[in-house]
Design a protein around this motif. Sequence first.
Motif, mmCIF file in Angstrom:
data_model
loop_
_atom_site.group_PDB
_atom_site.id
_atom_site.type_symbol
_atom_site.label_atom_id
_atom_site.label_comp_id
_atom_site.label_asym_id
_atom_site.label_seq_id
_atom_site.Cartn_x
_atom_site.Cartn_y
_atom_site.Cartn_z
ATOM 1 N N ILE A 28 139.010 88.271 -6.220
ATOM 2 C CA ILE A 28 140.257 88.625 -5.719
ATOM 3 C C ILE A 28 141.267 87.957 -7.302
ATOM 4 O O ILE A 28 140.816 87.173 -7.756
ATOM 5 N N ALA A 54 140.683 92.007 -1.821
ATOM 6 C CA ALA A 54 141.509 91.806 -1.037
ATOM 7 C C ALA A 54 142.800 91.364 -1.773
ATOM 8 O O ALA A 54 143.227 90.194 -1.592
ATOM 9 N N SER A 60 144.631 89.726 2.833
ATOM 10 C CA SER A 60 143.535 88.529 2.488
ATOM 11 C C SER A 60 143.777 87.454 3.436
ATOM 12 O O SER A 60 142.683 87.017 3.843
ATOM 13 N N TYR A 70 146.620 80.513 -3.470
ATOM 14 C CA TYR A 70 145.546 81.449 -3.530
ATOM 15 C C TYR A 70 144.366 81.345 -4.615
ATOM 16 O O TYR A 70 143.352 81.745 -4.188
ATOM 17 N N ARG A 75 140.957 78.525 -0.659
ATOM 18 C CA ARG A 75 140.767 79.905 -0.556
ATOM 19 C C ARG A 75 139.337 80.597 -0.927
ATOM 20 O O ARG A 75 138.796 81.324 -0.245
ATOM 21 N N MET A 79 136.623 82.365 1.652
ATOM 22 C CA MET A 79 136.004 83.658 1.283
ATOM 23 C C MET A 79 134.428 83.637 1.407
ATOM 24 O O MET A 79 133.861 84.482 2.234
ATOM 25 N N THR A 107 138.317 83.957 -7.034
ATOM 26 C CA THR A 107 139.841 83.912 -6.815
ATOM 27 C C THR A 107 140.070 83.627 -8.155
ATOM 28 O O THR A 107 140.353 82.402 -8.480
#
Length: 474
Positions: A28, A54, A60, A70, A75, A79, A107
Amino acid sequence: MREATLSTQQKALQINLEARHYGVFAEIGAGQEVARWFFNVGGASGTVAKTISAYDMSISDAIYGAASRYVSRQRLCAMLDYEYDLLVERLDPTRGDRTTFFAFANTVAMRGPKRPTGDGWLGIRFQTEPRAPCSEILIHARMLDKERERQQESLGVLGVNLIHGALYSWRQPAPLIASLLDSLTWERIEVDMIQFSGAGFAQVDNRLMALQLVKQDLTEAAMFTAKREPVQWAEVFYKKPVLAQRGTFYPVTNATLDVLERAEEQFSKWPAIAGETPVVLMEMTLRHLKTGEFIDEKDFLERADMLAGLGRPVLISNFLRYHRLAGYLAGYTERPIALAMGASKLREIFDTSMYNVSEGGLLGGLGQLFKNPGRLYVYPSLDVDAGQILTAETFAAPAGLEHLYAYLLENGFIEGIRDYNKDVLPIRSADILKRIRSGDPSWETMVPEPVVAIIKREGLCRSRPAQNDVQEGE
């Protein structure tokens, strides 16, 4: 010594052609820069079970759950949890006896108008053998290239290095850390946190891994908590004021603690932080751990164990100069920053030879030291030979700098610690070490009780420290 370094293409191709590692790539924030390498070199069907990006926050959140931030460890872990569990659930019944499964995730926030550097979390959860319990490596990285495309490129290379290191070098964490910058340079990527966990890393001490990051020049500083857990700067400092104390901490003394506690009291009363509770940390530099070019890891862990008794985060850095420490801290919080030190260290602060012309010399260094804004809390030092106490108010600035020092003192950039304990001024670490090693129990009155307990329980301070230690207040 490490074997010949493979290129990024060779690493991705080796994984693809071996076809015994099978996994998911979830990325991401910067495109599918890591998965792209495995597609480009060919044979990706042997490695890639799924790729996903996502990008939309609602999508997401629907997959991984809501997150307050995020680009965060929270996060990343969400994931990895989701993708790894789903992969094993679906494929273990049909190929689990011959395949090691993995989930890779990142991310990332790339460079933009309000963000001069890229910032990201990367991680891999993997099996070391078919159906073995999972192991995990998490890292935080900063992409330092000025061009967005170059940042994306460096992220892809870093991701391949992490995956290859996890799958082929997991038994050797230190070489694995060194391999993260293969085909990269420290000017392009900074890795300032790494965490090893799970079955394959049961014997790994993550404090030593933080030391490796600094020792191998992947970052200038790394941090861990009193519970031995590695943390990334922004996780700890985000929107918070910071107070740091530099020392040798061998051992931690009552002088150490009084310097820190009195500085914290005065800092907390400063109107600029409006009663906020500051983050308080202890900093060690590599030079405190070196004998010549050798770094004694046992010595480092002894110091870390003693600091754990005070319940403070520990920073290990290669900052020789105080202004470099303050400037680095200022990159992670906009709130005020304070340093606690003994009055004798003021000589170092105002020594012009300690500053580089390229950084603006003394004035440039002081600008780094007092930005955000910053403040020095100065604890009195005892000159044993002269029988005098040196304070922030009695310090004699070098010739030509008297007016500059007076300005900083008058305007509160430098503040003397007022309610100090005169009884701790004569304490010297070297004297305490002699008493510990000779069996003289009087040392226990000079060291904080939690640290006394750790020293006695673990048998610390029995070997020669990396270098001669000084009073922590100094």
